[in-house]
Design a protein around this motif. Structure first.
Motif, PDB file in Angstrom:
ATOM      1  N   ILE A  35       0.862  -1.173   0.000  1.00 20.11           N
ATOM      2  CA  ILE A  35       0.000   0.000   0.000  1.00 20.11           C
ATOM      3  C   ILE A  35       0.902   1.228   0.000  1.00 20.11           C
ATOM      4  N   LEU A  36       1.182   1.727  -1.177  1.00 20.03           N
ATOM      5  CA  LEU A  36       2.133   2.830  -1.326  1.00 20.03           C
ATOM      6  C   LEU A  36       1.381   4.164  -1.454  1.00 20.03           C
ATOM      7  N   PRO A  37       2.058   5.266  -1.062  1.00 26.37           N
ATOM      8  CA  PRO A  37       3.447   5.315  -0.631  1.00 26.37           C
ATOM      9  C   PRO A  37       3.611   5.056   0.862  1.00 26.37           C
ATOM     10  N   HIS A  38       4.833   4.677   1.222  1.00 27.75           N
ATOM     11  CA  HIS A  38       5.196   4.582   2.627  1.00 27.75           C
ATOM     12  C   HIS A  38       5.844   5.890   3.065  1.00 27.75           C
ATOM     13  N   PRO A  39       5.712   6.246   4.303  1.00 24.06           N
ATOM     14  CA  PRO A  39       6.330   7.503   4.756  1.00 24.06           C
ATOM     15  C   PRO A  39       7.852   7.433   4.676  1.00 24.06           C
ATOM     16  N   SER A  40       8.462   8.524   4.274  1.00 25.10           N
ATOM     17  CA  SER A  40       9.915   8.584   4.179  1.00 25.10           C
ATOM     18  C   SER A  40      10.526   8.826   5.545  1.00 25.10           C
ATOM     19  N   LEU A  41      11.796   8.514   5.660  1.00 27.82           N
ATOM     20  CA  LEU A  41      12.490   8.752   6.931  1.00 27.82           C
ATOM     21  C   LEU A  41      12.528  10.236   7.250  1.00 27.82           C
ATOM     22  N   GLU A  42      12.648  11.053   6.192  1.00 25.35           N
ATOM     23  CA  GLU A  42      12.694  12.502   6.407  1.00 25.35           C
ATOM     24  C   GLU A  42      11.381  13.016   6.999  1.00 25.35           C
ATOM     25  N   SER A  43      10.261  12.474   6.487  1.00 28.56           N
ATOM     26  CA  SER A  43       8.974  12.948   6.988  1.00 28.56           C
ATOM     27  C   SER A  43       8.725  12.494   8.414  1.00 28.56           C
ATOM     28  N   LEU A  44       9.320  11.368   8.789  1.00 25.53           N
ATOM     29  CA  LEU A  44       9.118  10.850  10.141  1.00 25.53           C
ATOM     30  C   LEU A  44      10.112  11.436  11.139  1.00 25.53           C
ATOM     31  N   LEU A  87      -0.713   9.160   1.699  1.00 19.63           N
ATOM     32  CA  LEU A  87      -1.746   8.500   0.904  1.00 19.63           C
ATOM     33  C   LEU A  87      -2.651   9.529   0.227  1.00 19.63           C
ATOM     34  N   MET A  88      -3.010  10.561   0.957  1.00 19.61           N
ATOM     35  CA  MET A  88      -3.851  11.615   0.383  1.00 19.61           C
ATOM     36  C   MET A  88      -3.127  12.341  -0.749  1.00 19.61           C
ATOM     37  N   LYS A  89      -1.851  12.614  -0.569  1.00 25.61           N
ATOM     38  CA  LYS A  89      -1.071  13.280  -1.614  1.00 25.61           C
ATOM     39  C   LYS A  89      -1.014  12.435  -2.872  1.00 25.61           C
ATOM     40  N   ALA A  90      -1.078  11.087  -2.711  1.00 25.96           N
ATOM     41  CA  ALA A  90      -1.079  10.168  -3.848  1.00 25.96           C
ATOM     42  C   ALA A  90      -2.471  10.013  -4.452  1.00 25.96           C
ATOM     43  N   GLY A  91      -3.448  10.756  -3.923  1.00 24.71           N
ATOM     44  CA  GLY A  91      -4.791  10.750  -4.470  1.00 24.71           C
ATOM     45  C   GLY A  91      -5.721   9.723  -3.860  1.00 24.71           C
ATOM     46  N   ARG A  92      -5.329   9.161  -2.721  1.00 24.45           N
ATOM     47  CA  ARG A  92      -6.155   8.137  -2.096  1.00 24.45           C
ATOM     48  C   ARG A  92      -7.077   8.732  -1.041  1.00 24.45           C
ATOM     49  N   GLU A  93      -8.246   8.090  -0.895  1.00 23.61           N
ATOM     50  CA  GLU A  93      -9.119   8.380   0.238  1.00 23.61           C
ATOM     51  C   GLU A  93      -8.735   7.436   1.374  1.00 23.61           C
ATOM     52  N   VAL A  94      -8.937   7.873   2.593  1.00 20.17           N
ATOM     53  CA  VAL A  94      -8.478   7.110   3.759  1.00 20.17           C
ATOM     54  C   VAL A  94      -9.561   7.083   4.825  1.00 20.17           C
ATOM     55  N   VAL A  95      -9.697   5.915   5.481  1.00 20.67           N
ATOM     56  CA  VAL A  95     -10.535   5.778   6.657  1.00 20.67           C
ATOM     57  C   VAL A  95      -9.646   5.300   7.801  1.00 20.67           C
ATOM     58  N   ILE A 133      -7.688  17.398   8.066  1.00 21.18           N
ATOM     59  CA  ILE A 133      -7.687  16.535   6.881  1.00 21.18           C
ATOM     60  C   ILE A 133      -8.660  15.373   7.024  1.00 21.18           C
ATOM     61  N   LEU A 134      -9.130  15.122   8.246  1.00 21.50           N
ATOM     62  CA  LEU A 134     -10.063  14.027   8.499  1.00 21.50           C
ATOM     63  C   LEU A 134     -11.329  14.548   9.166  1.00 21.50           C
ATOM     64  N   ILE A 135     -12.407  13.758   9.045  1.00 17.60           N
ATOM     65  CA  ILE A 135     -13.681  14.118   9.654  1.00 17.60           C
ATOM     66  C   ILE A 135     -14.083  13.054  10.661  1.00 17.60           C
ATOM     67  N   ASP A 136     -14.384  13.466  11.862  1.00 18.50           N
ATOM     68  CA  ASP A 136     -14.925  12.574  12.892  1.00 18.50           C
ATOM     69  C   ASP A 136     -16.403  12.399  12.586  1.00 18.50           C
ATOM     70  N   ILE A 137     -16.753  11.285  11.881  1.00 18.09           N
ATOM     71  CA  ILE A 137     -18.122  11.203  11.361  1.00 18.09           C
ATOM     72  C   ILE A 137     -19.171  10.921  12.429  1.00 18.09           C
ATOM     73  N   CYS A 138     -18.775  10.371  13.559  1.00 20.25           N
ATOM     74  CA  CYS A 138     -19.760  10.195  14.616  1.00 20.25           C
ATOM     75  C   CYS A 138     -20.212  11.573  15.131  1.00 20.25           C
ATOM     76  N   ARG A 139     -19.248  12.467  15.318  1.00 19.46           N
ATOM     77  CA  ARG A 139     -19.602  13.827  15.733  1.00 19.46           C
ATOM     78  C   ARG A 139     -20.252  14.606  14.598  1.00 19.46           C
ATOM     79  N   PRO A 154      -8.727  17.277  -0.318  1.00 24.43           N
ATOM     80  CA  PRO A 154      -8.113  18.565   0.008  1.00 24.43           C
ATOM     81  C   PRO A 154      -6.616  18.461   0.094  1.00 24.43           C
ATOM     82  N   ALA A 155      -5.945  19.481  -0.345  1.00 20.68           N
ATOM     83  CA  ALA A 155      -4.489  19.483  -0.266  1.00 20.68           C
ATOM     84  C   ALA A 155      -4.078  19.366   1.181  1.00 20.68           C
ATOM     85  N   THR A 156      -3.054  18.586   1.414  1.00 24.16           N
ATOM     86  CA  THR A 156      -2.595  18.387   2.775  1.00 24.16           C
ATOM     87  C   THR A 156      -1.791  19.587   3.231  1.00 24.16           C
TER      88      THR A 156
END
Length: 455
Positions: A116-125, A182-190, A237-243, A452-454
Motif C-alpha cells: 500500500i504505497l506510498p510509505h512515509p519517508s524517513l525525512e517525513s518521520l 496516501l492523500m497526496k497520492a490521491g487516495r481516500e483514507v478511513v 484533513i479528516l472528519i470525525d463522522i460520529c460527531r 483537500p491538499a494536505t
C-alpha cells in the motif's frame, strides 16, 4: 455497507460473554461471533494474542477474510494486537499490510504491487530505523486497501509515563505522515480504532475533574489532544463522522471503568473513532455508537455507507468502487498477508510428508544449507535493502511473519483476568462520583471528488 470498529479487550475471552457465547458453536466458532456483529467490515483492537496463540478458526473462515497484526517485541506476549475481517460477498481487499511504517519484514517481503504505497519517508518521520521499528512492533496497526479507500485500523498507545507519552506522540506523528502521504497520492483514507484520547470536553464524563487532576486549565493543553484536534477540526484533513452526525450529543461514550461499574451510570469517555477523508463524506449515510453491545469495557462504533450516490447526474455504485472488474458471483483470493495463508494452517499432502522424511535424513551440512526460517529471522527487520543495518540496530525487536512456526494451543480461551478499562482516557476511580465492474460503463470518482491538499 456497515463498517464497525471495536476494542474487544481480548478475542479469546469474547465467547465467555453474552450474546457471543450463543454464537460460539463447534461448526462456526469465532466466525459465528464475527458474523453476528452484523457488519461487512469488522475492525478490532486489543486481540491480546501472540502469533503462536492464534487458532485456525480465527484465520480461516467461510464468509470472511482475516488480517492480523501481533505484538512482537521481546519478550513476546499477548498484549495489544489488531485485526480486520472483511466479508467476501461485500469486498475483497486488493492489498494488506501490518504496521504504519511499511518497514516491518512482512511488508518488506512483498512485491511493490502488493504494498500500500506510498510509505512515509524517513525525512517525513524524522526518526531512526530503530525508532520506527520500536513504534511498529506492538501490533497496533492493520491496514487494507479496499480500492475506494485505504482502511487503517489502529490501537494507539497509552501514556502510562513520560517515556510512553513521547512514544504515543511519535506514533501519532507517524500516523499523520502515512495519511498525508496516501492523500497526496490521491487516495481516500478511513482511520478507525481506539485512539486513546478524548477530543472535546463533551467526550468526557468529568472534564473539569480531569483538568484539575493534571493541574491544567486548558483542555487542549495535552499534546495528543491538541494533535487530534488539528487533525479533525473544521480545517483538518479528516472528519470525525460520529460527531458529524451527532455534533452536540452528550454522554456519547465508548469506554467505561468496569472496576466501579461505571457503564451502568454511563460515567465514561469517548476514545473510539471512525475518521474519514473529505472525499468519502458523500458515501457516509450515518454513524453511531452501540452502547448496549457487551463483552468489553468498550462498545462498538458503526458507520453505514450508501449503496450508491448521484454526482452530476451520474450514478456511482459502492460495489463497483470497492470491487473494480469483479463480477458479483466471482470468487477472488485475498492479498498475501491474509491469515488463511499462514504457514501453520496450510494443508499437508503426501508430497510434503515425504519431503519432510527426506529432510530428516539430510546430513548436518545439507540441513544447515537450507534458507533460514522466519523464526531464525525473527530478530531482524527489513526495509528494502537495509536489512543488514536494521538487524544490527534492532536485535531486541521481533516482527510477526506469515511463515512463523506455531505450537498447538492447549486451551481455547485465555484465563487471564480482563483489564478494567481503556488504557488512557478512562475516568479514574478517584473521580467515580463523579463487501465484474465494466469499466467502460462505470465512471470513476477521480473527476468528482478532490481530496483537500494536505497541510
Amino acid at each position: 455497507m456497515k463498517l464497525m470498529t471495536w476494542n474487544i479487550n481480548g478475542l479469546k475471552t469474547l465467547p465467555y460473554y453474552h450474546p457471543w457465547s450463543e454464537y460460539f458453536k463447534p461448526n462456526s466458532s469465532y466466525e459465528g461471533i464475527i458474523a453476528n456483529m452484523n457488519a461487512d467490515i469488522v475492525c478490532v483492537q486489543e486481540t491480546k494474542m501472540t502469533r503462536k496463540q492464534v487458532e485456525r478458526n480465527m484465520c480461516i473462515m467461510n464468509e470472511f477474510d482475516c488480517f492480523y497484526s501481533f505484538y512482537s517485541r521481546v519478550p513476546v506476549k499477548g498484549y495489544s494486537g489488531t485485526g480486520i475481517y472483511t466479508k467476501k460477498s461485500t469486498v475483497v481487499p486488493v492489498k494488506a499490510e501490518e504496521g504504519l511504517s511499511g518497514r516491518l519484514k512482512t511488508v518488506a517481503a512483498l512485491s511493490d504491487s502488493s504494498k500500500i504505497l506510498p510509505h512515509p519517508s524517513l525525512e517525513s518521520l524524522d526518526l531512526t530505523f530503530n525508532e520506527i521499528l520500536e513504534l511498529d512492533c506492538e501490533g497496533r496497526c492493520t491496514m487494507v486497501d479496499l480500492s475506494l479507500f485505504v482502511l487503517i485500523n489502529l490501537y494507539c498507545p497509552n501514556e502510562t509515563n513520560d517515556d510512553r507519552l513521547e512514544y504515543k506522540n511519535r506514533y501519532e506523528s507517524m500516523l499523520e505522515s502515512r495519511v498525508r502521504g496516501l492523500m497526496k497520492a490521491g487516495r481516500e483514507v478511513v482511520v478507525v480504532g481506539d485512539m486513546n484520547i478524548c477530543h472535546r470536553p463533551l467526550d468526557h464524563c468529568d472534564p473539569e475533574g480531569r483538568m484539575k487532576e493534571h493541574g491544567i486549565t486548558d483542555w487542549y493543553w495535552h499534546p495528543s489532544r491538541r494533535w487530534l484536534d488539528n487533525l479533525i477540526n473544521e480545517n483538518g484533513i479528516l472528519i470525525d463522522i460520529c460527531r458529524k452526525f451527532h455534533p452536540d450529543r452528550e454522554k456519547m461514550f465508548t469506554c467505561w471503568n468496569t472496576k466501579i461499574d461505571a457503564r451502568a451510570s454511563n460515567y465514561g469517555t469517548r476514545i473510539d473513532y471512525i475518521l474519514v477523508t473529505h472525499g468519502l463524506l458523500p458515501w457516509i449515510d450515518g454513524c453511531d455508537i452501540l452502547p448496549n453491545i457487551k463483552g468489553s469495557d468498550h462498545c462498538p462504533v458503526v458507520a453505514t455507507f450508501r449503496e450508491e450516490i448521484q454526482v452530476d447526474g451520474q450514478t456511482f455504485r459502492l460495489w463497483d468502487q470497492l470491487n473494480p472488474s469483479r463480477a458479483k458471483d466471482q470468487e477472488v483470493e485475498p492479498p498475501p498477508l491474509a491469515a488463511k495463508f499462514y504457514q501453520e494452517f496450510k494443508q499437508g499432502t503426501l508430497t510434503t510428508f515425504f519431503n519432510k522424511k527426506a529432510e530428516s535424513s539430510l546430513a548436518p551440512e545439507a540441513a544447515d544449507s537450507r534458507p533460514p526460517s522466519s523464526t531464525d529471522l525473527s530478530s531482524s527487520a527489513v526495509d528494502n535493502g537495509t536489512s543488514s543495518a536494521l538487524s544490527q540496530e534492532s536485535s531486541m525487536i521481533t516482527v510477526s511473519s506469515a511463515g512463523a512456526a506455531s505450537s498447538p494451543v492447549k486451551e481455547r480461551f485465555s484465563s487471564k483476568k480482563r483489564k478494567s478499562t481503556s488504557e488512557a482516557e478512562r475516568p479514574s476511580s478517584t473521580n467515580s462520583k463523579k463487501k465484474k465492474n465494466k469499466s467502460s460503463v462505470q465512471p470513476t470518482l477521480a473527476n468528482f471528488f478532490t481530496t483537500p491538499a494536505t497541510k
